[in-house]
Design a protein around this motif. Structure first.
Motif, PDB file in Angstrom:
ATOM      1  N   PRO A  73       1.247  -1.683  -0.152  1.00  0.00           N
ATOM      2  CA  PRO A  73      -0.058   0.005  -0.300  1.00  0.00           C
ATOM      3  C   PRO A  73       0.725   1.147  -0.004  1.00  0.00           C
ATOM      4  CG  PRO A  73      -0.568  -1.290   1.977  1.00  0.00           C
ATOM      5  CD  PRO A  73       0.654  -2.011   0.630  1.00  0.00           C
ATOM      6  N   VAL A  74       0.013   2.430  -0.284  1.00  0.00           N
ATOM      7  CA  VAL A  74       1.189   3.307  -0.162  1.00  0.00           C
ATOM      8  C   VAL A  74       0.420   4.486   0.987  1.00  0.00           C
ATOM      9  CG1 VAL A  74       1.433   5.871  -2.151  1.00  0.00           C
ATOM     10  CG2 VAL A  74       1.568   3.856  -2.732  1.00  0.00           C
ATOM     11  N   ILE A  75       1.162   5.145   1.668  1.00  0.00           N
ATOM     12  CA  ILE A  75       0.759   5.821   2.219  1.00  0.00           C
ATOM     13  C   ILE A  75       0.826   7.551   2.025  1.00  0.00           C
ATOM     14  CG2 ILE A  75       2.872   6.056   4.156  1.00  0.00           C
ATOM     15  CD1 ILE A  75       0.793   6.474   6.159  1.00  0.00           C
ATOM     16  N   ILE A  76      -0.001   8.223   1.953  1.00  0.00           N
ATOM     17  CA  ILE A  76       0.017  10.451   1.105  1.00  0.00           C
ATOM     18  C   ILE A  76       0.154  11.212   1.876  1.00  0.00           C
ATOM     19  CG2 ILE A  76      -0.335  11.382  -0.628  1.00  0.00           C
ATOM     20  CD1 ILE A  76      -1.988   8.081  -1.526  1.00  0.00           C
ATOM     21  N   ARG A  77       1.316  11.885   2.502  1.00  0.00           N
ATOM     22  CA  ARG A  77       0.426  12.778   3.653  1.00  0.00           C
ATOM     23  C   ARG A  77       0.483  13.744   1.994  1.00  0.00           C
ATOM     24  NH1 ARG A  77       3.301  14.413   8.801  1.00  0.00           N
ATOM     25  NH2 ARG A  77       1.154  12.571   9.659  1.00  0.00           N
ATOM     26  N   PHE A  78      -0.302  14.880   2.521  1.00  0.00           N
ATOM     27  CA  PHE A  78      -0.430  15.486   1.762  1.00  0.00           C
ATOM     28  C   PHE A  78      -0.141  17.426   2.267  1.00  0.00           C
ATOM     29  CE2 PHE A  78      -3.378  12.659   0.741  1.00  0.00           C
ATOM     30  CZ  PHE A  78      -3.388  13.585  -0.986  1.00  0.00           C
ATOM     31  N   SER A  79       0.046  18.394   1.355  1.00  0.00           N
ATOM     32  CA  SER A  79       0.378  19.268   2.039  1.00  0.00           C
ATOM     33  C   SER A  79      -0.801  20.188   2.562  1.00  0.00           C
ATOM     34  CB  SER A  79       1.099  19.972  -0.129  1.00  0.00           C
ATOM     35  OG  SER A  79       2.843  19.611   0.183  1.00  0.00           O
ATOM     36  N   ASN A  80      -1.801  20.068   2.041  1.00  0.00           N
ATOM     37  CA  ASN A  80      -2.266  20.741   2.396  1.00  0.00           C
ATOM     38  C   ASN A  80      -4.283  19.969   3.232  1.00  0.00           C
ATOM     39  OD1 ASN A  80      -4.644  21.086  -0.229  1.00  0.00           O
ATOM     40  ND2 ASN A  80      -2.997  21.898  -0.686  1.00  0.00           N
ATOM     41  N   ARG A  81      -4.430  19.881   3.771  1.00  0.00           N
ATOM     42  CA  ARG A  81      -6.340  19.282   3.919  1.00  0.00           C
ATOM     43  C   ARG A  81      -7.263  19.538   2.535  1.00  0.00           C
ATOM     44  NH1 ARG A  81      -6.851  19.433   9.435  1.00  0.00           N
ATOM     45  NH2 ARG A  81      -5.658  19.126   9.150  1.00  0.00           N
ATOM     46  N   TYR A  82      -7.537  20.583   1.440  1.00  0.00           N
ATOM     47  CA  TYR A  82      -8.426  20.591   0.439  1.00  0.00           C
ATOM     48  C   TYR A  82      -7.815  19.886   0.021  1.00  0.00           C
ATOM     49  CZ  TYR A  82     -11.183  22.624  -3.074  1.00  0.00           C
ATOM     50  OH  TYR A  82     -11.438  23.033  -4.436  1.00  0.00           O
ATOM     51  N   ALA A  83      -6.868  19.403  -0.585  1.00  0.00           N
ATOM     52  CA  ALA A  83      -6.375  18.480  -1.595  1.00  0.00           C
ATOM     53  C   ALA A  83      -6.701  16.781  -0.787  1.00  0.00           C
ATOM     54  CB  ALA A  83      -4.747  18.568  -2.577  1.00  0.00           C
ATOM     55  N   ARG A  84      -6.483  16.728   0.189  1.00  0.00           N
ATOM     56  CA  ARG A  84      -6.589  15.373   0.877  1.00  0.00           C
ATOM     57  C   ARG A  84      -8.611  15.093   0.470  1.00  0.00           C
ATOM     58  NH1 ARG A  84      -9.759  13.305   5.027  1.00  0.00           N
ATOM     59  NH2 ARG A  84      -8.964  11.921   5.943  1.00  0.00           N
ATOM     60  N   ASN A  85      -8.980  15.969   1.200  1.00  0.00           N
ATOM     61  CA  ASN A  85     -10.481  15.960   1.069  1.00  0.00           C
ATOM     62  C   ASN A  85     -10.605  15.722  -0.094  1.00  0.00           C
ATOM     63  OD1 ASN A  85     -10.834  15.721   3.741  1.00  0.00           O
ATOM     64  ND2 ASN A  85     -11.010  18.181   3.790  1.00  0.00           N
ATOM     65  N   ARG A  86     -10.872  16.439  -1.373  1.00  0.00           N
ATOM     66  CA  ARG A  86     -10.392  16.669  -2.423  1.00  0.00           C
ATOM     67  C   ARG A  86     -10.513  14.722  -3.008  1.00  0.00           C
ATOM     68  NH1 ARG A  86      -8.592  20.308  -6.870  1.00  0.00           N
ATOM     69  NH2 ARG A  86      -6.868  19.958  -5.827  1.00  0.00           N
ATOM     70  N   VAL A  87      -9.737  14.123  -2.916  1.00  0.00           N
ATOM     71  CA  VAL A  87      -9.105  13.143  -3.397  1.00  0.00           C
ATOM     72  C   VAL A  87      -9.888  12.235  -2.371  1.00  0.00           C
ATOM     73  CG1 VAL A  87      -7.190  11.019  -3.055  1.00  0.00           C
ATOM     74  CG2 VAL A  87      -7.112  13.516  -3.686  1.00  0.00           C
ATOM     75  N   TYR A  88     -10.536  11.940  -1.588  1.00  0.00           N
ATOM     76  CA  TYR A  88     -10.980  11.368  -0.324  1.00  0.00           C
ATOM     77  C   TYR A  88     -12.508  11.064  -0.717  1.00  0.00           C
ATOM     78  CZ  TYR A  88     -12.754   8.287   3.329  1.00  0.00           C
ATOM     79  OH  TYR A  88     -12.242   7.758   4.560  1.00  0.00           O
ATOM     80  N   ALA A  89     -12.886  12.204  -1.230  1.00  0.00           N
ATOM     81  CA  ALA A  89     -14.756  12.895  -1.998  1.00  0.00           C
ATOM     82  C   ALA A  89     -14.334  11.699  -3.120  1.00  0.00           C
ATOM     83  CB  ALA A  89     -14.516  13.570  -1.372  1.00  0.00           C
ATOM     84  N   ALA A  90     -12.990  12.072  -3.554  1.00  0.00           N
ATOM     85  CA  ALA A  90     -13.670  11.322  -4.946  1.00  0.00           C
ATOM     86  C   ALA A  90     -13.410   9.834  -5.481  1.00  0.00           C
ATOM     87  CB  ALA A  90     -12.479  12.077  -6.294  1.00  0.00           C
ATOM     88  N   ARG A  91     -13.464   8.913  -3.907  1.00  0.00           N
ATOM     89  CA  ARG A  91     -12.295   7.865  -3.695  1.00  0.00           C
ATOM     90  C   ARG A  91     -13.817   6.290  -4.841  1.00  0.00           C
ATOM     91  NH1 ARG A  91     -13.514   5.279   1.793  1.00  0.00           N
ATOM     92  NH2 ARG A  91     -15.257   5.914   2.397  1.00  0.00           N
ATOM     93  N   SER A  92     -14.802   6.859  -4.407  1.00  0.00           N
ATOM     94  CA  SER A  92     -16.413   6.550  -5.089  1.00  0.00           C
ATOM     95  C   SER A  92     -16.318   6.549  -6.614  1.00  0.00           C
ATOM     96  CB  SER A  92     -17.583   6.978  -4.689  1.00  0.00           C
ATOM     97  OG  SER A  92     -17.615   8.174  -5.376  1.00  0.00           O
ATOM     98  N   LYS A  93     -15.373   7.030  -7.387  1.00  0.00           N
ATOM     99  CA  LYS A  93     -14.955   6.694  -8.777  1.00  0.00           C
ATOM    100  C   LYS A  93     -13.931   5.780  -9.451  1.00  0.00           C
ATOM    101  CE  LYS A  93     -15.572  11.408 -10.287  1.00  0.00           C
ATOM    102  NZ  LYS A  93     -15.150  12.736 -10.362  1.00  0.00           N
ATOM    103  N   LEU A  94     -13.785   4.869  -8.061  1.00  0.00           N
ATOM    104  CA  LEU A  94     -12.859   3.512  -7.960  1.00  0.00           C
ATOM    105  C   LEU A  94     -13.555   1.978  -8.035  1.00  0.00           C
ATOM    106  CD1 LEU A  94     -10.373   4.932  -5.695  1.00  0.00           C
ATOM    107  CD2 LEU A  94      -9.904   4.903  -8.097  1.00  0.00           C
ATOM    108  N   LYS A  95     -14.737   2.786  -7.972  1.00  0.00           N
ATOM    109  CA  LYS A  95     -15.445   1.308  -7.773  1.00  0.00           C
ATOM    110  C   LYS A  95     -15.472   0.484  -8.343  1.00  0.00           C
ATOM    111  CE  LYS A  95     -20.617   0.865  -5.236  1.00  0.00           C
ATOM    112  NZ  LYS A  95     -21.661   1.419  -5.352  1.00  0.00           N
ATOM    113  N   ASN A  96     -15.795   1.407 -10.058  1.00  0.00           N
ATOM    114  CA  ASN A  96     -15.760   0.031 -11.316  1.00  0.00           C
ATOM    115  C   ASN A  96     -14.475  -0.170 -11.671  1.00  0.00           C
ATOM    116  OD1 ASN A  96     -17.949  -0.665 -11.172  1.00  0.00           O
ATOM    117  ND2 ASN A  96     -18.869   1.025 -11.676  1.00  0.00           N
TER     118      ASN A  96
END
Length: 171
Positions: free
Chosen positions: A79-102
């Motif tokens: 697995p990869v662990i990522i530390r983001f420089s800003n919370r805004y970028a982290r939250n955008r990535v986390y919110a978009a994770r549903s696109k990985l479903k298929n």
């Protein structure tokens, strides 16, 4: 809170560029080369996933550090662990994770993005996942390091925060 863990991102194989025409009888060289994957390679793989699959425009400066974790017995790739420089970028990535479903990675496996939880919060989340799999709750997720559950409609359909094991027992 600034970290995410991505499972299923294929490792870049630096040994592919190695001269494969030479007679190399060392079968351990390929796995060793994969272990030597640089932090920049990992960061670039994450950026490519975010920009092309998740449609989240990230710049290299949005990622403070990204590296591989040791593989558990259930993981096919580290697995990869990522530390983001800003919370805004982290939250955008986390919110978009549903696109990985298929989505399937180039290695054919699924890719998952999760929060990097403390051991205690991870245990609470695992307990809630068991309840969800047993169909005793409607859903469960984590947000900002806190586990949330949605009760079944027959139990009111409320959303609750799970702070301790007693909260799970009261479900």
């Amino acid at each position: 809170i600034d970290n995410l863990v991505i499972k299923g991102v294929p490792e870049t194989f630096a040994y592919v560029a190695h001269d494969t025409s030479s007679n190399n009888d060392n079968a351990d060289e390929a796995p060793q080369a994969a272990k030597n994957e640089s932090a920049n390679d990992v960061r670039d793989s994450v950026l490519q996933l975010c920009n092309s699959v998740l449609n989240v425009d990230l710049l290299p400066g949005d990622i403070s550090i990204a590296h591989r974790l040791p593989k558990s017995r259930l993981d096919t790739v580290r697995p990869v662990i990522i530390r983001f420089s800003n919370r805004y970028a982290r939250n955008r990535v986390y919110a978009a994770r549903s696109k990985l479903k298929n989505y399937r990675s180039s290695a054919g496996g699924r890719v998952f993005i999760n929060e990097h939880l403390t051991k205690y919060q991870d245990e609470l989340f695992a307990s809630c996942r068991k309840l969800w799999k047993s169909k005793l709750i409607a859903s469960t997720w984590s947000w900002n390091g806190i586990t949330h559950v949605k009760l079944l409609e027959s139990k009111g359909g409320n959303i609750l925060k799970i702070h301790e094991k007693a909260d799970i027992d009261n479900l």
